[in-house]
Each structure stands twice: as C-alpha cells, then as structure tokens.
Design an enzyme around this catalytic site. Structure first.
Site, PDB file in Angstrom:
ATOM      1  N   ALA A  59      10.511  30.004  14.255  1.00 16.43           N
ATOM      2  CA  ALA A  59      11.756  29.237  14.232  1.00 16.43           C
ATOM      3  C   ALA A  59      11.663  28.022  15.154  1.00 16.43           C
ATOM      4  O   ALA A  59      12.039  26.904  14.773  1.00 16.43           O
ATOM      5  CB  ALA A  59      12.935  30.122  14.631  1.00 16.43           C
ATOM      6  N   GLU A  60      11.144  28.226  16.358  1.00 14.07           N
ATOM      7  CA  GLU A  60      11.027  27.102  17.288  1.00 14.07           C
ATOM      8  C   GLU A  60      10.035  26.067  16.765  1.00 14.07           C
ATOM      9  O   GLU A  60      10.253  24.867  16.933  1.00 14.07           O
ATOM     10  CB  GLU A  60      10.613  27.575  18.674  1.00 14.07           C
ATOM     11  CG  GLU A  60      10.640  26.437  19.690  1.00 14.07           C
ATOM     12  CD  GLU A  60      10.453  26.899  21.125  1.00 14.07           C
ATOM     13  OE1 GLU A  60      10.484  26.033  22.013  1.00 14.07           O
ATOM     14  OE2 GLU A  60      10.275  28.106  21.358  1.00 14.07           O
ATOM     15  N   SER A  61       8.977  26.502  16.118  1.00  7.63           N
ATOM     16  CA  SER A  61       8.011  25.569  15.541  1.00  7.63           C
ATOM     17  C   SER A  61       8.660  24.712  14.458  1.00  7.63           C
ATOM     18  O   SER A  61       8.434  23.503  14.395  1.00  7.63           O
ATOM     19  CB  SER A  61       6.818  26.321  14.953  1.00  7.63           C
ATOM     20  OG  SER A  61       6.079  26.943  15.963  1.00  7.63           O
TER      21      SER A  61
END
Length: 83
Positions: A2-4
C-alpha cells in the site's frame, strides 16, 4: 504494498527537484490471501505543496477488498547526488 502504491503516485505527481517520503500509514487488513494476484489502487485525497494523503485499496483476483489503507507523504527537496 500500500505504501509503495502511494509513493509511486506521489513521486509521479511532484515537480522536478522534489521527492516524497512516507510519514504515516494506517491499514485495515480485512482478509488473508494465500495465492493469486493482488492489485493496489492508490487515489489521492490531497496533493498539497508539502503534504499528500492517499487512499489505497488492495484487492484480490475476485475483486474482494483485502486491505484498505491511508498513507500520508511529505513532499521534500530531492537529495542531490555528487560524483
């Protein structure tokens, strides 16, 4: 993952000479997955001059929501590289 997804969107949306760094990630894991393909879709909620907030939905092959996340990114000066 998700952060990527949020970071890729953030990096693509800032002007030259700027970069993004993650400062907060909140995720609700709704289901587990043992095999198959996951897809993350990051949608900007706010793309400001110094802060960006992204909503990320991670789904499986059956389009079932696996994880719902929110990521906050800081917009900073890109580091300079000297040889």
């Amino acid at each position: 993952m998700a952060e990527s997804a949020a970071s890729i969107g953030g990096a693509a949306s800032v002007p030259a000479g700027k970069a993004v760094v993650g400062i907060e990630l909140n995720a609700s894991h709704l289901h587990s997955v043992r095999r198959g393909t996951l897809t993350a879709v990051a949608t900007p909620l706010r793309k400001g001059r110094t802060i960006q907030v992204w909503d990320i939905a991670v789904s499986d092959d059956a389009d079932r929501l696996i994880c719902q996340a929110r990521c906050t990114l800081a917009v900073v000066d890109a580091p300079t590289v000297t040889p």
